[in-house]
Design an enzyme around this catalytic site. Structure first.
Site, mmCIF file in Angstrom:
data_model
loop_
_atom_site.group_PDB
_atom_site.id
_atom_site.type_symbol
_atom_site.label_atom_id
_atom_site.label_comp_id
_atom_site.label_asym_id
_atom_site.label_seq_id
_atom_site.Cartn_x
_atom_site.Cartn_y
_atom_site.Cartn_z
ATOM 1 N N SER A 156 0.864 -1.186 0.000
ATOM 2 C CA SER A 156 0.000 0.000 0.000
ATOM 3 C C SER A 156 0.897 1.231 0.000
ATOM 4 O O SER A 156 1.740 1.388 0.882
ATOM 5 C CB SER A 156 -0.888 -0.031 1.243
ATOM 6 O OG SER A 156 -1.648 1.150 1.330
ATOM 7 N N LYS A 204 -1.258 -1.098 -4.372
ATOM 8 C CA LYS A 204 -2.417 -0.281 -3.983
ATOM 9 C C LYS A 204 -1.936 1.145 -3.742
ATOM 10 O O LYS A 204 -0.911 1.356 -3.088
ATOM 11 C CB LYS A 204 -3.034 -0.870 -2.713
ATOM 12 C CG LYS A 204 -3.934 0.082 -1.941
ATOM 13 C CD LYS A 204 -4.684 -0.667 -0.840
ATOM 14 C CE LYS A 204 -5.002 0.252 0.332
ATOM 15 N NZ LYS A 204 -5.768 -0.429 1.391
ATOM 16 N N LYS A 223 -2.979 5.041 -2.475
ATOM 17 C CA LYS A 223 -3.923 5.937 -1.800
ATOM 18 C C LYS A 223 -4.186 7.129 -2.709
ATOM 19 O O LYS A 223 -3.253 7.652 -3.341
ATOM 20 C CB LYS A 223 -3.333 6.410 -0.473
ATOM 21 C CG LYS A 223 -3.100 5.292 0.541
ATOM 22 C CD LYS A 223 -4.380 4.901 1.228
ATOM 23 C CE LYS A 223 -4.121 3.919 2.371
ATOM 24 N NZ LYS A 223 -5.358 3.540 3.069
ATOM 25 N N ASP A 259 -7.248 3.306 -3.102
ATOM 26 C CA ASP A 259 -7.986 3.439 -1.844
ATOM 27 C C ASP A 259 -8.188 4.920 -1.566
ATOM 28 O O ASP A 259 -7.224 5.671 -1.415
ATOM 29 C CB ASP A 259 -7.199 2.786 -0.704
ATOM 30 C CG ASP A 259 -7.970 2.809 0.618
ATOM 31 O OD1 ASP A 259 -9.142 3.245 0.628
ATOM 32 O OD2 ASP A 259 -7.389 2.382 1.638
ATOM 33 N N GLU A 318 -11.358 1.192 -3.604
ATOM 34 C CA GLU A 318 -11.671 0.959 -2.200
ATOM 35 C C GLU A 318 -12.259 2.206 -1.544
ATOM 36 O O GLU A 318 -11.677 3.291 -1.636
ATOM 37 C CB GLU A 318 -10.386 0.534 -1.489
ATOM 38 C CG GLU A 318 -10.581 0.137 -0.043
ATOM 39 C CD GLU A 318 -9.271 -0.368 0.590
ATOM 40 O OE1 GLU A 318 -8.316 -0.683 -0.157
ATOM 41 O OE2 GLU A 318 -9.206 -0.431 1.825
ATOM 42 N N ASP A 355 -14.421 -0.835 2.912
ATOM 43 C CA ASP A 355 -13.528 -0.984 4.068
ATOM 44 C C ASP A 355 -14.229 -0.346 5.276
ATOM 45 O O ASP A 355 -14.954 -1.016 6.014
ATOM 46 C CB ASP A 355 -12.185 -0.300 3.735
ATOM 47 C CG ASP A 355 -11.197 -0.257 4.888
ATOM 48 O OD1 ASP A 355 -11.569 -0.578 6.018
ATOM 49 O OD2 ASP A 355 -10.026 0.121 4.676
ATOM 50 N N LYS A 365 -10.685 -6.033 8.007
ATOM 51 C CA LYS A 365 -9.662 -5.691 8.995
ATOM 52 C C LYS A 365 -10.155 -6.249 10.327
ATOM 53 O O LYS A 365 -11.246 -5.896 10.778
ATOM 54 C CB LYS A 365 -9.476 -4.183 9.089
ATOM 55 C CG LYS A 365 -8.757 -3.595 7.889
ATOM 56 C CD LYS A 365 -8.583 -2.102 8.018
ATOM 57 C CE LYS A 365 -7.875 -1.571 6.772
ATOM 58 N NZ LYS A 365 -8.030 -0.109 6.639
ATOM 59 N N GLY A 416 -4.845 -3.643 6.231
ATOM 60 C CA GLY A 416 -3.863 -3.382 7.283
ATOM 61 C C GLY A 416 -4.050 -2.010 7.890
ATOM 62 O O GLY A 416 -4.763 -1.156 7.348
HETATM 63 MG MG MG Z 1 -8.802 1.154 3.153
#
Ligand code: MG
Length: 379
Positions: free
Chosen positions: A144, A170, A172, A197, A222, A247, A271, A299
């Protein structure tokens, strides 16, 4: 008296430790930049054995409403007194039931739930993965990557991550740091497994932009919309070919059921901390399997204990997408478990077979990063 599976757990004491670990690199999401991890470890001691749980609540209540100091207070002054009155913990899933009258506070609850699962598996002499019903010997992990200053910067980091052996990337995103970044990565690396995400940074006002992201051949998008929404996500999913993954919106198996019935997402990120522990995570896993919906393990910039719990749960069969379970050196110079999990050549981590979480505590680092601790006797 010999100890059998039906003998209630006799808790001798719980030790709470507050730790602070510096992050190797600062990590930026749509809601904050992190430079250190401040968190609580729960140690549940019983007849010479100890189970470990790690509280994921961040320093400020930005991911969800929980925060490290508040979660400590909930664990110390609400959950532990409830646990002290309970004389009949036969199985770790009892913790989910015992704490069910408490509203939310899932991360605080999860830290005790995890510790009891670890303790119980150790008493049974089996790995936590086996206790949970895990079937994989290795779990796939991706990486990530936080929000970067420029697409050029992001290209460098993605290239480096691929060279390190991560097969799923992934990224952000947040408004203004999204389409140009992702389109650039997709043109530089046309074939990689890529997902984004947003951590709730968008609304339906951004529909056009989200439709453009839909053209970037992403594995999933996400949590694009509000942290507590499943209605607008339903509309958005109907407009996109890319699966939406929820999420923040999924805090329980009931949330998952409603989101799946509404078709608000096609993938769920589990999670353990967000849903109150391993028992609830198992319920969501099973529900999604029934619906033919794949899941993966998210995570929270986890230190070693939470990572160990994540590795165990990700060994279950319906975790079909790579998780955010990278080795410790992704986020930390040093960690509190040993031996450190290693990234295999196929972007996997080996699931340990020893009792409980299957890792030892690195006492030197554990003590070095401890800010303070207190023991609460159950006798
Ligand atoms: Mg997330």
């Amino acid at each position: 008296m010999s100890i059998t599976s039906s003998t209630p757990l006799k808790i001798d004491r719980i030790v709470l430790r507050r730790l602070s670990m510096p992050l190797r690199h600062s990590f930026t999401t749509s809601f904050a930049t992190f430079t250190q991890k401040v968190f609580t470890v729960v140690e549940v001691w019983s007849e010479g054995l100890v189970g470990y749980g790690e509280c994921a609540a961040t320093e400020f209540p930005l991911y969800n409403e929980e925060y490290a100091k508040g979660a400590y207070d909930v664990i110390r002054n609400i959950l532990i007194p409830i646990l002290k009155k309970e004389k009949n913990i036969i199985h770790p899933s009892d913790i989910n039931r015992i704490f069910s009258p408490i509203r939310r506070n899932y991360m605080a609850r999860a830290s005790i739930d995890e510790a009891i699962w670890d303790l119980w598996s150790k008493r049974e002499g089996i790995s936590l993965a086996k206790a949970l019903g895990g079937t994989r010997r290795q779990v796939e992990t991706g990486i990530s990557i936080g929000i970067q200053k420029s697409p050029d910067e992001l290209v460098k980091i993605v290239k480096n991550s691929l060279e390190l052996g991560y097969k799923r990337i992934k990224i952000k995103i947040s408004p203004g740091k999204d389409l140009a970044y992702i389109a650039r990565i997709r043109s530089e690396f046309p074939d990689i497994l890529l997902q984004v995400d947003a951590n709730s940074a968008y609304s339906l006002d951004n529909l056009n932009l989200l439709k453009q992201l839909d053209q970037c051949d992403l594995l999933l998008i996400e949590q694009p919309l509000a942290h507590d929404d499943i209605v607008d996500h339903r509309f958005l999913q109907s407009q996109l070919k890319t699966p939406i993954c929820l999420d923040e919106s999924i805090d329980s198996v009931e949330d998952a059921r409603k989101a799946l019935e509404l078709q608000s997402c096609r993938i769920i990120n589990i999670k353990v901390a967000r849903v109150g522990g391993l028992t609830e995570a198992l319920k969501i896993h099973n529900l999604c399997a029934t619906h033919g919906v794949g899941i993966w393990c998210g995570g929270m910039l986890d230190a070693g204990i939470a990572k160990a719990h994540n590795i165990a749960i990700a060994s279950l069969p319906n975790f079909i997408y790579p998780g955010d379970i990278p080795p410790s050196d992704r986020n930390f110079e040093e960690d509190i478990i040993e031996p450190l999990p290693q990234l295999g050549s196929d972007s996997t981590i080996v699931v340990p077979e020893g009792p409980g979480i299957g890792f030892e505590i690195n006492k030197k680092n554990y003590n070095k990063f401890t800010l303070d601790s207190e023991a609460i006797s159950f006798s």
